[in-house]
Structures are given as structure tokens and as C-alpha cells.
Design a protein around this motif. Structure first.
Motif, mmCIF file in Angstrom:
data_model
loop_
_atom_site.group_PDB
_atom_site.id
_atom_site.type_symbol
_atom_site.label_atom_id
_atom_site.label_comp_id
_atom_site.label_asym_id
_atom_site.label_seq_id
_atom_site.Cartn_x
_atom_site.Cartn_y
_atom_site.Cartn_z
ATOM 1 N N LEU A 22 -16.079 4.575 -6.791
ATOM 2 C CA LEU A 22 -14.649 4.337 -6.702
ATOM 3 C C LEU A 22 -14.229 4.625 -5.270
ATOM 4 N N ILE A 23 -13.617 3.628 -4.611
ATOM 5 C CA ILE A 23 -13.082 3.807 -3.269
ATOM 6 C C ILE A 23 -11.567 3.771 -3.374
ATOM 7 N N VAL A 24 -10.916 4.835 -2.926
ATOM 8 C CA VAL A 24 -9.452 4.904 -2.957
ATOM 9 C C VAL A 24 -8.918 5.090 -1.544
ATOM 10 N N SER A 25 -7.655 4.726 -1.387
ATOM 11 C CA SER A 25 -6.960 4.977 -0.134
ATOM 12 C C SER A 25 -5.836 5.960 -0.413
ATOM 13 N N ALA A 26 -5.758 6.994 0.420
ATOM 14 C CA ALA A 26 -4.673 7.976 0.339
ATOM 15 C C ALA A 26 -4.342 8.387 1.764
ATOM 16 N N GLY A 27 -3.685 7.495 2.486
ATOM 17 C CA GLY A 27 -3.345 7.760 3.885
ATOM 18 C C GLY A 27 -2.731 9.120 4.102
ATOM 19 N N PRO A 28 -1.651 9.450 3.361
ATOM 20 C CA PRO A 28 -1.025 10.755 3.554
ATOM 21 C C PRO A 28 -1.771 11.896 2.865
ATOM 22 N N GLY A 29 -2.863 11.593 2.180
ATOM 23 C CA GLY A 29 -3.680 12.642 1.573
ATOM 24 C C GLY A 29 -3.468 12.862 0.099
ATOM 25 N N GLN A 30 -2.439 12.275 -0.480
ATOM 26 C CA GLN A 30 -2.179 12.510 -1.896
ATOM 27 C C GLN A 30 -1.268 11.441 -2.479
ATOM 28 N N PHE A 31 -1.678 10.890 -3.591
ATOM 29 C CA PHE A 31 -0.855 10.067 -4.473
ATOM 30 C C PHE A 31 -1.271 10.450 -5.879
ATOM 31 N N SER A 32 -0.343 10.591 -6.782
ATOM 32 C CA SER A 32 -0.677 11.036 -8.137
ATOM 33 C C SER A 32 -1.625 10.063 -8.832
ATOM 34 N N THR A 33 -1.418 8.764 -8.665
ATOM 35 C CA THR A 33 -2.302 7.797 -9.313
ATOM 36 C C THR A 33 -3.715 7.861 -8.732
ATOM 37 N N VAL A 34 -3.816 8.043 -7.424
ATOM 38 C CA VAL A 34 -5.128 8.155 -6.777
ATOM 39 C C VAL A 34 -5.877 9.363 -7.333
ATOM 40 N N SER A 35 -5.206 10.505 -7.408
ATOM 41 C CA SER A 35 -5.857 11.712 -7.928
ATOM 42 C C SER A 35 -6.279 11.541 -9.380
ATOM 43 N N ALA A 36 -5.455 10.885 -10.173
ATOM 44 C CA ALA A 36 -5.809 10.651 -11.575
ATOM 45 C C ALA A 36 -7.053 9.775 -11.686
ATOM 46 N N LEU A 37 -7.113 8.724 -10.878
ATOM 47 C CA LEU A 37 -8.272 7.832 -10.922
ATOM 48 C C LEU A 37 -9.540 8.515 -10.426
ATOM 49 N N ILE A 38 -9.408 9.367 -9.429
ATOM 50 C CA ILE A 38 -10.562 10.138 -8.966
ATOM 51 C C ILE A 38 -11.104 10.981 -10.120
ATOM 52 N N GLY A 39 -10.210 11.617 -10.855
ATOM 53 C CA GLY A 39 -10.624 12.431 -12.009
ATOM 54 C C GLY A 39 -11.338 11.612 -13.064
#
Length: 185
Positions: free
Chosen positions: A82-99
Motif C-alpha cells: 500500500l502506497i499512501v500520500s500524506a504530505g502534512p504527515g497525517q490524514f485520518s483516512t490514510v492512517s485507517a488504510l495503513i492499519g
């Protein structure tokens, strides 16, 4: 500032971001991609558009690449990435998908301008593009480009450079990539 000066400043800023990322960050991104059976990408807003462009190019390389949220995206698990982008370091959806990806046994990679952020701190691989995002676009030293455009523009060109390295490592020709391009346009 004239239009010509504005363009020169924007190009200089973009060049500085890419120069700082080459070659270490290209290799840091290419290696996990080459090791993955299946790849899923995700980002929000304009970062999401850059991730979609990455998925398209990965597909052009013949890789099994998908965009999270599309109806045809299969599940990921062991051996996948899984490759995600989080320029500012945090997005709730990004963190959920990482989990979700980690729980399924997939490797995770975060492209970010804020490596100390929660999302990049929780993944297996981090790619750092030192560029202004919308989270830090105010105050002295801000980019001439609005909001997070410097980060997003850097992503696009950086991803194309990753694709070129992957193409070389996979010993593919431009014609082989072109053969994977849609004919439904």
C-alpha cells in the motif's frame, strides 16, 4: 513579479525539491514496488490525483496496480504494498488504510513532506519530498505556488523519475510501456 519571474521561481523551487530527493528517495520507493505482488495507492485531494497518476504509470509498466476506492480494487495482503500520500504527515483516512493494510500483512509506504508525522511514522517505508504542503503554506519563505502545489508538482515529477528507474530495472522499453496504454480514448 512578472510572469517570467514567477515561472522561474516556481521552476527553481521544484528543482530544489527534486534535487534533494534524487537519488536516495527514488531507490527508497522503487525497491518496495519491485518486491510487491500487488500495489494499491491512495491519497486525498490533489495528492490523490498524483497517486492516481502513479497507479496509471505502474500499470503501464505491467505491474498489478490499483487505486483504493475504485470498484475494481482487489484486497491486499502478504506480499502486497500500500502506497499512501500524506504530505502534512497525517490524514485520518490514510492512517485507517495503513492499519487495514498492516493487519492484512501488506507492506506500507508513505510519501510525505513531514516524515515526523503520524502516518509516516507508522509505515514500513518512507519517501521524503521536502516541499511546502497546504499545512505550512503561510508565513515567510512560503512557495510562490499556492497552498500545497509545490508538493503535488514535485510528486508528479518524482513519480515519473521512479517509473524511469523501474523501467530500467525491469528492462522494459518505452514501446512495452506504450503497449499497456488504453486504446479507449
Amino acid at each position: 513579479m512578472t510572469d517570467k519571474q514567477l515561472a522561474a521561481k516556481a521552476i527553481a523551487e521544484l528543482g530544489a525539491v527534486l534535487e534533494a530527493a534524487v537519488p536516495d528517495q527514488i531507490s527508497a520507493m522503487a525497491a518496495p514496488i519491485l518486491n510487491a505482488k500487488r500495489i494499491a495507492v491512495y491519497g486525498v485531494g490533489r495528492e490523490g490525483l498524483m497517486m492516481k497518476s502513479l497507479a496509471m504509470r505502474l500499470f503501464h509498466l505491467g505491474l498489478d496496480a490499483h487505486v483504493v476506492g475504485e470498484m475494481t480494487t482487489p484486497p491486499i495482503g502478504d506480499g502486497d504494498l500500500l502506497i499512501v500520500s500524506a504530505g502534512p504527515g497525517q490524514f485520518s483516512t490514510v492512517s485507517a488504510l495503513i492499519g487495514v493494510a498492516k493487519a492484512a500483512g501488506a507492506a506500507t509506504l508513505c510519501v510525505t513532506a513531514t516524515p515526523q508525522g503520524a502516518a509516516p511514522q507508522s509505515v514500513d517505508h518512507v519517501v521524503y519530498l521536502q516541499a511546502q504542503t497546504m499545512a505550512d503554506d503561510q508565513g515567510g519563505g512560503a512557495s510562490v505556488l499556492p497552498m500545497g502545489s509545490l508538493y503535488e508538482a514535485a510528486q508528479f515529477l518524482f513519480f515519473e523519475m521512479v517509473i524511469l528507474q523501474l523501467r530500467d530495472q525491469m528492462a522494459l522499453s518505452s514501446d512495452a510501456m506504450r503497449a499497456n496504454h488504453t486504446n479507449l480514448e
